[in-house]
Design a protein around this motif. Structure first.
Motif, PDB file in Angstrom:
ATOM      1  N   ALA A  13      26.720  34.820  26.283  1.00 24.19           N
ATOM      2  CA  ALA A  13      25.774  35.312  25.277  1.00 24.19           C
ATOM      3  C   ALA A  13      24.440  35.685  25.918  1.00 24.19           C
ATOM      4  N   LEU A  14      24.051  34.971  26.966  1.00 22.36           N
ATOM      5  CA  LEU A  14      22.806  35.301  27.671  1.00 22.36           C
ATOM      6  C   LEU A  14      22.882  36.695  28.262  1.00 22.36           C
ATOM      7  N   TRP A  15      24.028  37.019  28.886  1.00 28.47           N
ATOM      8  CA  TRP A  15      24.181  38.371  29.425  1.00 28.47           C
ATOM      9  C   TRP A  15      24.131  39.413  28.307  1.00 28.47           C
ATOM     10  N   GLN A  16      24.795  39.136  27.193  1.00 26.97           N
ATOM     11  CA  GLN A  16      24.784  40.091  26.083  1.00 26.97           C
ATOM     12  C   GLN A  16      23.384  40.265  25.515  1.00 26.97           C
ATOM     13  N   ALA A  17      22.622  39.187  25.447  1.00 29.61           N
ATOM     14  CA  ALA A  17      21.248  39.293  24.951  1.00 29.61           C
ATOM     15  C   ALA A  17      20.408  40.167  25.874  1.00 29.61           C
ATOM     16  N   HIS A  18      20.557  39.962  27.190  1.00 28.94           N
ATOM     17  CA  HIS A  18      19.840  40.810  28.149  1.00 28.94           C
ATOM     18  C   HIS A  18      20.267  42.261  27.992  1.00 28.94           C
ATOM     19  N   ALA A  19      21.570  42.491  27.879  1.00 34.09           N
ATOM     20  CA  ALA A  19      22.084  43.857  27.848  1.00 34.09           C
ATOM     21  C   ALA A  19      21.622  44.618  26.615  1.00 34.09           C
ATOM     22  N   ARG A  67      31.191  42.042  15.073  1.00 34.93           N
ATOM     23  CA  ARG A  67      32.045  42.916  15.895  1.00 34.93           C
ATOM     24  C   ARG A  67      32.816  43.893  15.014  1.00 34.93           C
ATOM     25  N   ALA A  68      33.345  43.394  13.899  1.00 29.15           N
ATOM     26  CA  ALA A  68      34.119  44.255  13.012  1.00 29.15           C
ATOM     27  C   ALA A  68      33.262  45.361  12.414  1.00 29.15           C
ATOM     28  N   ARG A  69      31.976  45.104  12.212  1.00 32.06           N
ATOM     29  CA  ARG A  69      31.084  46.078  11.614  1.00 32.06           C
ATOM     30  C   ARG A  69      30.386  46.950  12.657  1.00 32.06           C
ATOM     31  N   GLY A  70      30.713  46.752  13.931  1.00 33.46           N
ATOM     32  CA  GLY A  70      30.120  47.576  14.976  1.00 33.46           C
ATOM     33  C   GLY A  70      28.678  47.255  15.276  1.00 33.46           C
ATOM     34  N   THR A  71      28.264  45.989  15.094  1.00 33.53           N
ATOM     35  CA  THR A  71      26.883  45.590  15.364  1.00 33.53           C
ATOM     36  C   THR A  71      26.854  44.488  16.428  1.00 33.53           C
ATOM     37  N   PRO A  72      27.078  44.838  17.694  1.00 25.31           N
ATOM     38  CA  PRO A  72      27.128  43.818  18.747  1.00 25.31           C
ATOM     39  C   PRO A  72      25.808  43.092  18.969  1.00 25.31           C
ATOM     40  N   ALA A 127      27.883  55.462   9.724  1.00 22.70           N
ATOM     41  CA  ALA A 127      27.396  54.083   9.657  1.00 22.70           C
ATOM     42  C   ALA A 127      28.247  53.245   8.715  1.00 22.70           C
ATOM     43  N   ASP A 128      28.676  53.839   7.610  1.00 21.02           N
ATOM     44  CA  ASP A 128      29.497  53.105   6.647  1.00 21.02           C
ATOM     45  C   ASP A 128      30.829  52.664   7.246  1.00 21.02           C
ATOM     46  N   THR A 129      31.299  53.372   8.255  1.00 23.34           N
ATOM     47  CA  THR A 129      32.569  53.009   8.900  1.00 23.34           C
ATOM     48  C   THR A 129      32.354  52.228  10.196  1.00 23.34           C
ATOM     49  N   GLY A 130      31.125  51.794  10.453  1.00 24.90           N
ATOM     50  CA  GLY A 130      30.842  50.964  11.619  1.00 24.90           C
ATOM     51  C   GLY A 130      30.651  51.714  12.914  1.00 24.90           C
ATOM     52  N   ARG A 131      30.553  53.060  12.871  1.00 32.51           N
ATOM     53  CA  ARG A 131      30.350  53.843  14.095  1.00 32.51           C
ATOM     54  C   ARG A 131      28.851  54.097  14.260  1.00 32.51           C
ATOM     55  N   LEU A 132      28.131  53.052  14.650  1.00 34.09           N
ATOM     56  CA  LEU A 132      26.681  53.124  14.666  1.00 34.09           C
ATOM     57  C   LEU A 132      26.152  54.006  15.793  1.00 34.09           C
ATOM     58  N   SER A 133      26.832  54.044  16.926  1.00 28.97           N
ATOM     59  CA  SER A 133      26.376  54.918  18.012  1.00 28.97           C
ATOM     60  C   SER A 133      26.448  56.383  17.586  1.00 28.97           C
ATOM     61  N   TRP A 186      19.391  50.229  17.480  1.00 29.31           N
ATOM     62  CA  TRP A 186      19.188  48.789  17.675  1.00 29.31           C
ATOM     63  C   TRP A 186      20.418  47.998  17.273  1.00 29.31           C
ATOM     64  N   ARG A 187      20.959  48.322  16.118  1.00 25.81           N
ATOM     65  CA  ARG A 187      22.107  47.570  15.614  1.00 25.81           C
ATOM     66  C   ARG A 187      23.334  47.784  16.487  1.00 25.81           C
ATOM     67  N   SER A 188      23.429  48.924  17.151  1.00 27.43           N
ATOM     68  CA  SER A 188      24.579  49.181  18.022  1.00 27.43           C
ATOM     69  C   SER A 188      24.401  48.568  19.407  1.00 27.43           C
ATOM     70  N   GLY A 189      23.226  47.970  19.682  1.00 28.38           N
ATOM     71  CA  GLY A 189      22.998  47.305  20.950  1.00 28.38           C
ATOM     72  C   GLY A 189      22.242  48.110  21.974  1.00 28.38           C
ATOM     73  N   ASP A 190      21.742  49.297  21.617  1.00 29.16           N
ATOM     74  CA  ASP A 190      20.985  50.141  22.549  1.00 29.16           C
ATOM     75  C   ASP A 190      19.499  49.883  22.344  1.00 29.16           C
ATOM     76  N   GLY A 191      19.020  48.768  22.881  1.00 35.59           N
ATOM     77  CA  GLY A 191      17.653  48.348  22.642  1.00 35.59           C
ATOM     78  C   GLY A 191      16.604  49.287  23.194  1.00 35.59           C
ATOM     79  N   ASP A 192      16.810  49.822  24.402  1.00 39.29           N
ATOM     80  CA  ASP A 192      15.806  50.699  25.003  1.00 39.29           C
ATOM     81  C   ASP A 192      15.638  51.985  24.198  1.00 39.29           C
ATOM     82  N   ARG A 193      16.745  52.580  23.781  1.00 39.16           N
ATOM     83  CA  ARG A 193      16.640  53.793  22.982  1.00 39.16           C
ATOM     84  C   ARG A 193      15.976  53.484  21.638  1.00 39.16           C
ATOM     85  N   ALA A 194      16.318  52.343  21.050  1.00 40.28           N
ATOM     86  CA  ALA A 194      15.717  51.976  19.763  1.00 40.28           C
ATOM     87  C   ALA A 194      14.206  51.853  19.887  1.00 40.28           C
TER      88      ALA A 194
END
Length: 817
Positions: free
Chosen positions: A517-523, A482-487, A207-213, A244-252
């Motif tokens: 951004a709408l597509w990214q929010a849905h995704a 983006r740089a911190r890996g939190t899309p 996590a400290d290196t931005g690899r949240l997945s 959640w922070r990595s963008g995987d809302g369903d798993r979160a």
């Protein structure tokens, strides 16, 4: 053994779509459609199999989608397993080793493992002959993600453990500790406190290196191996936060359902649930986090479910708080903030809520859930949760609850974000204090900062009318995320950017960015953010004169927002419809909508949007002869503008005075307004001021100056792509007896006559997308897309898509050159 799934699709670009998988459940929401296709790794066959298996709550987005491969497409997986089982044993063993090496943690150790175990890679020839996989310079390349899943799942449990242990043995390089820990954990026979601790530490380093997945995978496996139930819950909540922070809302959301963590539940509800409940849960989380802020191992999204002594929880919200968390809250803290304190607020102070374009920007879980990696060990996790609670109150439009958050912060000694203090001061009518607090927050927009701080800086800047600073802060917030890996933060930042683009007259760029951004929010599962983006897109459509799109997007946003008590998107959508009426000359309809907007309470309307729309309401009211209420509305707007001293707000206030002034007296006010506009950034409103000024000069028979003002306004509206406003200017010119200028065109760019939405549709059609595919991508109906294409063909004078491809290619040549 933890199931191994293939990696998710690239989160930066939408997958290709076909109509086949869409037919079984044509009524599902667009957000669910996007997430379904991502969940099955872009495979339409798998999507067609998954849709009929979803429950009604999953189809509407209420419940998260499945995440295990066996739940996603079991029939497709059985087919792939049968193919793998037909291969020789040695071939299957190599494929199993390759699959274990590639996901969920990519370790790049396949070739080292082959050498260490003295395996014969010629066995892969059978897999290549069958079209299943082939050997490459870096290892094995599978035919697709589902083939890799099948290659792993056809192995026996003992074989899986063996290959993981083999991979762990060869991972001895510097920086390979997280990968080695993963394979050691995956090769374990059962629970192990030692391995759980090792995996937990590795998750923190990832996590400290931005690899949240990767961090999520490690934390989830650590929870599975942990023998201590309490620690297991903490690790599960931590894995959910990483997901959640990595963008995987369903798993979160699936992980959070077993974590029993109020702060985490509040963050998720903020972006995909009921924001009122989010506020309650987050305030509980603030109380939990504050006493443990010095614990460097504590996560702001993984606090225990009980409230520390002294924490304050709003009593009025206990019904919305899960029973378990209420039961764990000390009685003294649950009653410390009575509802009566809000009810006793003087009416005068409750009506004084000036705000900038996104004073009430919807919850910022994208930004605020994008707590940076260092936040996991931050000494102030309560500050982040308090910021989120602030946004929850803003999102619903229940700004009175900001006082509750401020009281909690004061009692616990937590440093409140500047936006919280600024809004509370504004709510109390202390405009000078509000200005100073917001200026302090807006000044924290330097490059490379925490996305949370940057987005709050953008909120403050928008409140103050500083759109240049707001745009800068949002761009930097997205880049930092983006740089911190939190899309998950990126679409949230673009919500704020939409306001700056609207006010400065950049509808084409703003609409394109908001659509992406709408597509990214849905995704990423941020349906509340998607709702707000729909309302923002309705505003762009109102500006560019796309009436059908404006009404469709506004209806979509209001339907979702009203069902979930989201006052900000609901109010913004209503304002978009009113602005469409105003720019089309339907002044009575515009005035009626804006009057209704002023009357809507929390959950249905928003004081900030009401304040923001005041100049438009004054214009509509004056045109319909109803000036009494318009004067009252303008009085508070003028007081805020005079305190903040924003050139744009002062200019709009002067325009309101001009509209309310009789005859010659209005001229000086218009001149003052235009002088102030020259120092501001709201170019579109400057053009409207020139239009109104020109109309007044025409009635005063000052023909020469009226003509100059109207021509200037017309040129600006044509450049903005605002045909309705341009038509109003042409009508005034015709009434003046002066020929109206033709539509602004560029001889080397035929597409200059298209609106922003038409140009977007045209480019997608030229790329080969069908009307249904375009409709899905833009979250519009196929009927609306057909209407747009007919308009494109008419304006460009063409009859086929072949001509459209040629014309767009010719238009793009000068740009590429």
């Amino acid at each position: 053994m933890t199931p191994v799934n293939p990696p998710p699709l690239d989160r930066t670009s939408p997958p290709q779509r076909t109509d086949a998988w869409r037919q079984p459940a044509a009524g599902i929401s667009e957000g669910v459609r996007v997430r379904v296709l991502r969940a099955v790794y872009g495979d339409q066959r798998a999507a067609a199999e998954l849709l009929p298996r979803l429950t009604e709550r999953q189809l509407t987005g209420t419940d998260p989608l499945p995440t295990a491969p066996a739940e996603l497409a079991p029939a497709l997986l059985r087919e792939h397993r049968a193919e793998i089982r037909a291969l020789p044993d040695d071939t299957r063993l190599l494929l199993l080793l390759a699959a274990a090496d590639q996901y969920p943690v990519s370790t790049d150790a396949f070739l080292r493992a082959v050498v260490a175990a003295r395996l014969d890679t010629r066995c892969l020839d059978a897999a290549e002959a069958a079209g299943i996989a082939h050997a490459g310079a870096g290892g094995v390349a599978f035919r697709d993600a589902w083939t890799r899943i099948a290659a792993y799942e056809t192995g026996t449990p003992a074989d899986r453990r063996d290959v993981h242990r083999l991979l762990a043995r060869v991972l001895r390089g510097e920086g390979e500790t997280p990968s080695r820990s993963w394979h050691r954990g995956a090769g374990a026979l059962g629970p192990s406190g030692r391995l759980a601790a090792e995996l937990s530490a590795a998750a923190g380093r990832a996590a400290d290196t931005g690899r949240l997945s990767v961090a999520r995978t490690l934390a989830e496996r650590a929870a599975a191996l942990c023998p201590d139930p309490a620690e297991q819950h903490r690790l599960t909540a931590r894995a959910a936060a990483y997901a959640w922070r990595s963008g995987d809302g369903d798993r979160a959301r699936r992980l959070a359902s077993t974590a029993a963590d109020d702060a985490l539940s509040g963050v998720l509800a903020l972006r995909a649930g009921n924001a009122t409940e989010a506020f309650d849960a987050l305030l509980i989380g603030v109380g939990v986090a504050a006493p443990t802020a010095s614990d460097r191992g504590a996560s702001p999204l993984a606090a225990p479910p009980s409230v520390a002594p002294g924490a304050v929880t709003p009593s009025t919200s206990r019904a919305a708080t899960p029973a378990a968390s209420r039961a764990a809250t000390p009685a003294a803290s649950r009653t410390a903030t009575p509802a009566a304190s809000r009810a006793a607020t003087p009416a005068a102070s409750r009506t004084a809520i000036p705000a900038g374009p996104r004073a009430a920007t919807p919850a910022i879980p994208g930004a605020l859930t994008s707590v940076t990696p260092s936040t996991i060990t931050s000494p102030t996790p309560a500050t982040h949760l308090l910021a989120r609670a602030t946004e929850a109150a803003i999102y619903t439009g229940d700004l009175r609850r900001l006082r509750e958050a401020a009281r909690v912060a004061g009692r616990l000694g937590v440093v409140a974000p500047g936006t919280l203090g600024g809004l509370v001061a504004a709510f109390d009518g202390r405009y000078a204090d509000a200005r100073d607090l917001l200026k302090s927050a807006a000044g924290r927009c330097g490059p490379g900062g925490d996305p949370t701080v940057l987005i709050h800086a953008a909120i403050a800047a928008l409140l103050l009318g500083d759109h240049t600073r707001a745009a800068t802060a949002t761009v930097r917030a997205a880049a930092s995320a983006r740089a911190r890996g939190t899309p998950v933060t990126v679409p949230q930042a673009m919500e704020f950017r939409a306001y700056a683009d609207f006010w400065t007259g950049r509808p084409r760029a703003g609409e394109a960015a908001a659509t992406d951004a709408l597509w990214q929010a849905h995704a990423t599962g941020q349906d509340n953010g998607a709702c707000h983006l729909q309302a923002a897109l309705a505003m762009f459509a109102a500006l560019t004169g796309d009436a059908d799109v404006c009404r469709e997007r506004a209806a979509t946003a209001r339907s979702y927002a009203l069902a979930r008590g989201l006052g900000l998107p609901a109010a913004l959508a209503q304002w978009a419809l009113a602005f469409l009426d105003l720019s089309s000359g339907r002044f009575a309809a515009a005035a009626a909508r804006l009057r209704a907007l002023a009357g809507f309470g929390p959950g249905h309307g928003h004081r900030a949007i009401r304040h923001l729309a005041t100049p438009h309401y004054v214009e509509a009211a004056v045109r319909t002869g109803d000036t009494r209420v318009a004067r009252v509305a303008h009085a508070d707007y003028e007081r805020w503008a005079g305190t903040v001293r924003s050139p744009d707000d002062l200019a709009l206030s002067a325009r309101c005075r001009a509209l309310l002034a009789p005859g010659e007296e209005a001229v000086d006010h218009y001149r003052t307004a235009l002088d102030l506009h020259s120092r501001g950034t709201r170019d579109f409103e400057r053009a409207r001021t020139e239009l109104l000024f020109g109309s007044t000069l025409r009635r005063l028979r000052r023909r020469t100056e009226a003509r100059d003002r109207l021509y200037s306004a017309l040129e600006a509206f044509d450049s903005f792509g605002a045909p309705h406003c341009a038509t109003q200017a042409r009508t005034e010119l015709r009434a003046l007896g002066t020929p109206a200028a033709p539509f602004r065109t560029a001889p080397d760019s035929p597409t200059a006559t298209l609106t922003a939405q038409q140009l977007l549709v045209a480019r997608m059609a030229a790329d080969g997308a069908t009307n249904r595919e375009i409709a899905a991508r833009l979250a519009l109906s196929p009927r609306t897309i057909d209407h747009h294409l007919r308009g494109v063909f008419t304006r460009l004078g063409i009859r086929s898509r072949i001509e459209l491809v040629r014309l767009l290619a010719e238009s793009d040549e000068p740009e590429s050159g």
